[in-house]
Design a protein around this motif. Structure first.
Motif, PDB file in Angstrom:
ATOM      1  N   VAL A   5       0.857  -1.179   0.000  1.00 56.17           N
ATOM      2  CA  VAL A   5       0.000   0.000   0.000  1.00 56.17           C
ATOM      3  C   VAL A   5       0.897   1.234   0.000  1.00 56.17           C
ATOM      4  CG1 VAL A   5      -1.729   1.331   1.266  1.00 56.17           C
ATOM      5  CG2 VAL A   5      -1.880  -1.169   1.184  1.00 56.17           C
ATOM      6  N   ILE A   6       0.668   2.119  -0.958  1.00 55.81           N
ATOM      7  CA  ILE A   6       1.426   3.367  -1.052  1.00 55.81           C
ATOM      8  C   ILE A   6       0.537   4.476  -0.502  1.00 55.81           C
ATOM      9  CG2 ILE A   6       2.734   4.918  -2.546  1.00 55.81           C
ATOM     10  CD1 ILE A   6       3.704   1.935  -2.465  1.00 55.81           C
ATOM     11  N   ALA A   7       0.867   4.951   0.694  1.00 59.63           N
ATOM     12  CA  ALA A   7       0.142   6.070   1.291  1.00 59.63           C
ATOM     13  C   ALA A   7       0.670   7.364   0.676  1.00 59.63           C
ATOM     14  CB  ALA A   7       0.340   6.064   2.805  1.00 59.63           C
ATOM     15  N   HIS A   8      -0.230   8.176   0.142  1.00 61.92           N
ATOM     16  CA  HIS A   8       0.242   9.368  -0.588  1.00 61.92           C
ATOM     17  C   HIS A   8      -0.865  10.402  -0.657  1.00 61.92           C
ATOM     18  CE1 HIS A   8      -1.847   9.407  -4.608  1.00 61.92           C
ATOM     19  NE2 HIS A   8      -2.289   8.259  -4.112  1.00 61.92           N
ATOM     20  N   THR A   9      -0.475  11.579  -1.113  1.00 60.63           N
ATOM     21  CA  THR A   9      -1.435  12.565  -1.589  1.00 60.63           C
ATOM     22  C   THR A   9      -0.932  13.084  -2.931  1.00 60.63           C
ATOM     23  OG1 THR A   9      -2.685  14.561  -1.067  1.00 60.63           O
ATOM     24  CG2 THR A   9      -0.367  14.556  -0.435  1.00 60.63           C
ATOM     25  N   HIS A  10      -1.853  13.258  -3.862  1.00 56.53           N
ATOM     26  CA  HIS A  10      -1.499  13.948  -5.118  1.00 56.53           C
ATOM     27  C   HIS A  10      -1.954  15.384  -4.943  1.00 56.53           C
ATOM     28  CE1 HIS A  10      -0.864  15.161  -9.160  1.00 56.53           C
ATOM     29  NE2 HIS A  10      -2.147  15.267  -9.434  1.00 56.53           N
ATOM     30  N   TRP A  11      -0.970  16.281  -4.788  1.00 56.69           N
ATOM     31  CA  TRP A  11      -1.278  17.648  -4.381  1.00 56.69           C
ATOM     32  C   TRP A  11      -1.157  18.595  -5.574  1.00 56.69           C
ATOM     33  CZ3 TRP A  11      -3.220  18.494   0.381  1.00 56.69           C
ATOM     34  CH2 TRP A  11      -3.450  19.814   0.747  1.00 56.69           C
ATOM     35  N   SER A  26      -2.318  23.285   2.568  1.00 57.77           N
ATOM     36  CA  SER A  26      -1.126  22.457   2.814  1.00 57.77           C
ATOM     37  C   SER A  26      -0.552  22.720   4.203  1.00 57.77           C
ATOM     38  CB  SER A  26      -0.063  22.716   1.743  1.00 57.77           C
ATOM     39  OG  SER A  26       0.632  23.938   1.950  1.00 57.77           O
ATOM     40  N   LEU A  27      -0.682  23.946   4.701  1.00 59.90           N
ATOM     41  CA  LEU A  27      -0.180  24.245   6.047  1.00 59.90           C
ATOM     42  C   LEU A  27      -0.869  23.365   7.079  1.00 59.90           C
ATOM     43  CD1 LEU A  27       0.016  28.156   5.932  1.00 59.90           C
ATOM     44  CD2 LEU A  27       1.842  26.499   5.523  1.00 59.90           C
ATOM     45  N   TYR A  28      -2.148  23.144   6.872  1.00 60.36           N
ATOM     46  CA  TYR A  28      -2.886  22.273   7.790  1.00 60.36           C
ATOM     47  C   TYR A  28      -2.562  20.799   7.532  1.00 60.36           C
ATOM     48  CZ  TYR A  28      -6.766  19.845  10.022  1.00 60.36           C
ATOM     49  OH  TYR A  28      -7.516  18.982  10.781  1.00 60.36           O
ATOM     50  N   ASP A  29      -2.676  20.385   6.264  1.00 60.82           N
ATOM     51  CA  ASP A  29      -2.507  18.963   5.947  1.00 60.82           C
ATOM     52  C   ASP A  29      -1.082  18.483   6.170  1.00 60.82           C
ATOM     53  OD1 ASP A  29      -5.134  18.725   5.352  1.00 60.82           O
ATOM     54  OD2 ASP A  29      -4.897  18.297   3.230  1.00 60.82           O
ATOM     55  N   PHE A  30      -0.088  19.282   5.777  1.00 65.36           N
ATOM     56  CA  PHE A  30       1.299  18.843   5.928  1.00 65.36           C
ATOM     57  C   PHE A  30       1.719  18.856   7.401  1.00 65.36           C
ATOM     58  CE2 PHE A  30       2.650  20.162   1.330  1.00 65.36           C
ATOM     59  CZ  PHE A  30       1.616  19.400   0.831  1.00 65.36           C
ATOM     60  N   ASP A  31       1.203  19.822   8.175  1.00 65.57           N
ATOM     61  CA  ASP A  31       1.407  19.775   9.632  1.00 65.57           C
ATOM     62  C   ASP A  31       0.941  18.428  10.172  1.00 65.57           C
ATOM     63  OD1 ASP A  31       2.456  22.309   9.904  1.00 65.57           O
ATOM     64  OD2 ASP A  31       0.618  23.231  10.672  1.00 65.57           O
ATOM     65  N   GLU A  32      -0.235  18.048   9.728  1.00 62.51           N
ATOM     66  CA  GLU A  32      -0.843  16.804  10.211  1.00 62.51           C
ATOM     67  C   GLU A  32      -0.003  15.596   9.818  1.00 62.51           C
ATOM     68  OE1 GLU A  32      -5.379  15.234  10.328  1.00 62.51           O
ATOM     69  OE2 GLU A  32      -4.563  15.575   8.314  1.00 62.51           O
ATOM     70  N   ILE A  33       0.487  15.578   8.587  1.00 66.36           N
ATOM     71  CA  ILE A  33       1.324  14.461   8.121  1.00 66.36           C
ATOM     72  C   ILE A  33       2.574  14.341   8.976  1.00 66.36           C
ATOM     73  CG2 ILE A  33       2.771  13.661   6.205  1.00 66.36           C
ATOM     74  CD1 ILE A  33       0.660  15.021   4.323  1.00 66.36           C
ATOM     75  N   GLN A 215      -5.363  16.143  -3.246  1.00 64.54           N
ATOM     76  CA  GLN A 215      -5.527  16.990  -2.055  1.00 64.54           C
ATOM     77  C   GLN A 215      -6.149  16.242  -0.870  1.00 64.54           C
ATOM     78  OE1 GLN A 215      -4.607  18.622  -5.305  1.00 64.54           O
ATOM     79  NE2 GLN A 215      -6.842  18.627  -5.326  1.00 64.54           N
ATOM     80  N   LYS A 216      -5.849  14.960  -0.729  1.00 60.13           N
ATOM     81  CA  LYS A 216      -6.425  14.189   0.383  1.00 60.13           C
ATOM     82  C   LYS A 216      -5.448  14.153   1.565  1.00 60.13           C
ATOM     83  CE  LYS A 216     -10.270  12.976  -1.645  1.00 60.13           C
ATOM     84  NZ  LYS A 216     -10.170  13.818  -2.840  1.00 60.13           N
ATOM     85  N   PRO A 217      -5.965  14.202   2.797  1.00 64.49           N
ATOM     86  CA  PRO A 217      -5.109  14.120   3.987  1.00 64.49           C
ATOM     87  C   PRO A 217      -4.600  12.695   4.198  1.00 64.49           C
ATOM     88  CG  PRO A 217      -7.397  14.135   4.642  1.00 64.49           C
ATOM     89  CD  PRO A 217      -7.390  14.339   3.145  1.00 64.49           C
ATOM     90  N   ILE A 218      -3.645  12.568   5.089  1.00 61.49           N
ATOM     91  CA  ILE A 218      -3.157  11.244   5.455  1.00 61.49           C
ATOM     92  C   ILE A 218      -4.288  10.466   6.135  1.00 61.49           C
ATOM     93  CG2 ILE A 218      -2.255  12.035   7.700  1.00 61.49           C
ATOM     94  CD1 ILE A 218       0.104  10.075   7.253  1.00 61.49           C
ATOM     95  N   ARG A 219      -4.455   9.205   5.746  1.00 63.37           N
ATOM     96  CA  ARG A 219      -5.505   8.355   6.352  1.00 63.37           C
ATOM     97  C   ARG A 219      -4.916   7.738   7.630  1.00 63.37           C
ATOM     98  NH1 ARG A 219     -10.411   6.135   4.384  1.00 63.37           N
ATOM     99  NH2 ARG A 219     -11.409   5.176   6.202  1.00 63.37           N
TER     100      ARG A 219
END
Length: 845
Positions: A5-11, A26-33, A215-219
């Motif tokens: 399984v490749i966990a990713h986001t296509h941004w 991205s400031l929110y999502d990448f912080d979260e990652i 543009q999906k967040p990390i699951r």
């Protein structure tokens, strides 16, 4: 067996939303990652879309997180690179793709590392030259989604080869969002469905499943979701997964060529002409940057003037942000396209001003007479060509002198500008020059001149001017008998012994959107026009046609269906027929209608079932027709197979005898009736995406939303075309194209520029030669670039072999040591000849 399984986001950095919205989210999502990866070591890795531009954006607003990112990258938990942006590969020039990787890898190494994968999960098709480019950066794998079809290759893990002989192991993604939306209560029935899709698609085991999408967040619960699957699913990095996958495959099929088919996913094979106004800006800037600015900066560097490496890099990065697949596709909102246009305008402003001061500094240091000027040639061989430019002179009538000999020239126009002379006289001494001759001159004229001469390779010649009483004029006469003719229906013909027959303009309906041209059931194609104005002039070096046509066309699809031709559309043409038989055509159309397409059609005497165009570093042969067009609906293909094709700067017809058309404009063409070359001028549509098109059934691409900008209403679309015939190999056409896109040009520096109009600059010691040649190449190979090295103070010269079957040797005249490298500018090689459709990078110490 483990499956991956490749966990990713296509941004997407921008699309129907602006880059600012993307950055904020991205400031929110990448912080979260980052937070999640640091706290959950069992979540082995996350792929951040393979482009560093989005990380650079993030770090600009989160500088405190850079060490956290570096640590995760070092641990191979956060996967980045090798790209700067997720580039298009079909209508972006070769140097742009190379710089994308150069800057992307450079950025990645500053953060720590990069995946050794040419990872382009969403680009709309793949160029045939990508294996050559990837090989030059020592990448292990190519990974892409769009463009593959069963008639090209049935396997999805294969060896992809270029005509250069370079090859790369390749993995074709079924869908980078295959597992985008797994339910929290997932069971093996869900995974059965996913694996069956991969099996049907011909992916081999162990299977690779992508979790994530646009543009999906990390699951965060991904590890628990996959934990109990019977398929033994584990989160892996894509590179490690591919290592294990290819180790498990005994033999691989081979494929050579491009990927532009839409059997399994849409490739939008007419997006090449969306927002033609912006596409034209991109193409002209690419040419100007690669063909003019970088070589001039290299010449200046050799003459002791600083090469503005970081300033040029800034220009490149502006263009590379615009070369991302959605950005250059222009399948965006008007607001986003306005941001893209502003980047082009900023890049142009930077480029032209840097070129200006570089040429000015060279000219100021040449020991020559007042009001002397230079002519520059930025190709690596001597050229004789027609030269046009404007110069200042204190004389209304003058002779141009080179080495004591008069140069025959034409005076096209003259304008008296004494106010500029007075401004410069007022500022004598401000430039720190102790002596000045400006006060002795009473008048100043700006004169546009035209002459023909041979200029040394990769350098300049200096010309002087002296006063004369002889009055010079532009040579011309109107002829009653000439080779050019315009028929009553607006068709342009030229009598010749070659294969050129005629030119006309075609207007047709377009029921499509910003992604795709689509045919209209009630179309009325218009090819006839009314001749409003026509003037044919015999000039010294060419015959010129000035022509205005008028076509009656419908305003929109509804009007076309009713045959209500209510719009009077003017077309302005300036055509020149040169002594060697080549033709240049300048077209201008200020668009008055919507939901239509305009094309320039070049009719030939040839009849061939194949055509050719240039790719980034070679020549590609394509069929004029596609058998899949008969079965695409029966097979439920994603879109109608198209013979609308991309090019980089030229396309044509012919085998032994060839006719090619070069353009600085829209990079899209189609062959009609095996004998006509139809070049798209522009398309006007109303929607970003539109559902249920005739040529693309089903859902809309992008979003279903109207945008004014895509209509191009009242936009002036101007482009240039050059027609060339030859019986030689393809290198002759590549050389012709390069010359037309790299014109020799005039520049004049001196004290006359030292006023508030131009900035005043201090004068330097006059120690440069009147004539200078940096280097000379003797070869059928074509120059791709001359620039400063990214790694040292050396220069980098890149050549490519445009022919399909023949290796090409070259000899290089250069005062200094040379060595051979890959395009990464690091890996040394020993090759001194160039394979077909291959490149060689030469380090000039």
């Amino acid at each position: 067996m483990i499956n991956y399984v490749i966990a990713h986001t296509h941004w997407d950095r921008e699309w129907y939303f602006t880059d600012k919205k993307s950055i904020v989210y991205s400031l929110y999502d990448f912080d979260e990652i980052i937070d999640f990866l640091e706290k959950n070591e069992e979540f082995k890795s996350f792929l951040l879309d393979g482009q560093t531009s989005i990380i650079n954006d993030y770090i600009a607003y989160r500088p405190e997180n850079i060490n956290r990112i570096k640590k995760l990258i070092k641990e191979e938990r956060l996967i980045i690179g090798p790209w700067f942006s997720q580039t298009d590969t079909l209508v972006i020039c070769g140097e742009s793709i190379i710089r994308n990787l150069l800057y992307g890898i450079c950025d990645s190494l500053k953060y720590g590392n990069y995946q050794k994968i040419g990872y382009l999960p969403d680009s709309f098709g793949m160029s045939c030259d990508m294996p050559t480019i990837y090989s030059n950066f020592n990448l292990k794998y190519a990974v892409f989604r769009r463009g593959i079809s069963d008639n090209l290759i049935k396997e999805r893990e294969f060896v992809w080869k270029s005509k250069s002989g370079k090859e790369i192991k390749t993995f074709n993604i079924f869908h980078y969002g295959l597992m985008a939306y797994p339910p929290n209560d997932v069971n093996d029935n869900y995974y059965d469905e996913l694996i069956n899709k991969l099996k049907k698609f011909n992916n081999q085991s162990p299977y690779i499943i992508f979790n994530g999408e646009d543009q999906k967040p990390i699951r965060k619960n991904l590890t628990s979701i996959i934990k109990n699957s019977k398929y033994n699913l584990q989160i892996y990095s894509l590179e490690n997964a591919l290592d294990n996958l290819f180790e498990n495959i005994e033999s691989l099929e081979e494929y050579e060529g491009e990927f532009t088919n839409g059997q399994f996913s849409r490739v939008h094979k007419s997006i090449f002409s969306t927002r033609a106004d912006l596409k034209i800006k991109n193409n002209k800037l690419e040419n100007y940057l690669v063909n003019i600015l970088e070589p001039i900066s290299s010449i200046a560097m050799k003459l002791g003037i600083n090469y503005e490496k970081y300033f040029i890099e800034k220009i490149w990065r502006l263009l590379l942000k615009n070369s991302a697949h959605d950005s250059i596709g222009m399948c965006n909102s008007d607001k986003t396209n306005s941001v893209i246009e502003q980047r082009y305008d900023n890049a142009e402003d930077m480029l032209k001003n840097l070129l200006e001061i570089t040429l000015r500094r060279i000219g100021d240091r040449i020991f020559a007479k007042d009001f002397s000027f230079q002519v520059y040639n930025t190709l690596p061989y001597k050229r004789e060509s027609i030269i046009e430019g404007s110069i200042y002179s204190p004389y209304e009538n003058f002779e141009i002198i080179y080495n004591g000999k008069k140069i025959d020239y034409e005076k096209i126009s003259v304008k008296k500008l004494n106010s500029i002379l007075l401004k410069s006289v007022k500022e004598i001494g401000v430039n720190n020059e102790k002596n000045s001759n400006l006060k002795k001159y009473k008048n100043l004229y700006k004169t546009k001149i035209r002459f023909k001469d041979e200029i040394c390779s990769m350098g300049y010649k200096t010309y002087n001017i002296v006063e004369t009483s002889k009055i010079k004029k532009e040579y011309y006469k109107e002829k009653l008998k000439h080779k050019i003719d315009v028929k009553d229906d607006g068709t342009i013909t030229i009598s010749s012994n070659g294969n050129f027959k005629s030119i006309y303009f075609e207007n047709s309906a377009d029921e499509g959107d910003s992604y795709d041209y689509s045919t209209f059931d009630k179309d009325r194609t218009i090819t006839k026009a009314i001749v409003l104005n026509k003037k044919i002039i015999e000039r010294k070096y060419f015959t010129e046609l000035k022509l205005t046509l008028l076509q009656k066309i419908p305003y929109n699809l509804k009007k076309r269906a009713k045959e209500d031709f209510d719009i009077s559309q003017k077309i302005y043409i300036n055509l020149k027929l040169f002594e060697d038989g080549s033709i240049s055509i300048n077209t201008k159309i200020k668009n008055k209608a919507i939901e239509h397409r305009y094309r320039l059609v070049v009719e030939t005497k040839l009849n061939e079932n194949t055509n050719f165009s240039n790719s980034q570093f070679g020549t590609i042969i394509r069929n004029n027709t596609m058998e899949e067009q008969k079965i695409w609906e029966k097979e439920n293909r994603q879109e109608k197979p198209r013979t609308i094709e991309p090019m980089i700067s030229f396309c044509g017809i012919g085998k032994e005898e060839k006719l090619a058309v070069v353009t600085d404009g829209v990079r899209e063409y189609q062959i009609l009736d095996n004998s006509k070359i139809a070049l798209t001028l522009f398309r006007s549509v109303s929607y970003i995406g539109k559902p249920n098109l005739n040529d693309r059934p089903g859902r809309e691409s992008g979003i279903y939303k109207k945008q004014k900008g895509h209509k191009l209403k009242n936009k002036l679309i101007e482009q240039n075309y050059y027609i060339f015939e030859t019986k030689e190999n393809f290198d002759a056409i590549h050389k012709f194209a390069k010359e037309k896109l790299t014109p020799m040009f005039v520049y004049q520096s001196g004290e006359i520029l030292d006023n508030t109009n131009n900035f005043v600059i201090s004068k330097e010691e006059k120690n440069l030669p009147k004539d200078f040649s940096l280097l000379e190449v003797d070869s059928k190979a074509v120059i791709s670039a001359l620039k400063k090295s990214e790694e040292s103070n050396s220069l980098i010269l890149r050549l490519y072999n445009p022919n399909i079957n023949e290796k090409e040797k070259f000899s290089l005249k250069y005062k200094g040591n040379i060595s051979f490298l890959k395009a990464d500018e690091k890996t040394e090689i020993e090759e001194n000849e160039i394979n077909p459709s291959d490149i060689i990078t030469i380090k000039l110490d």
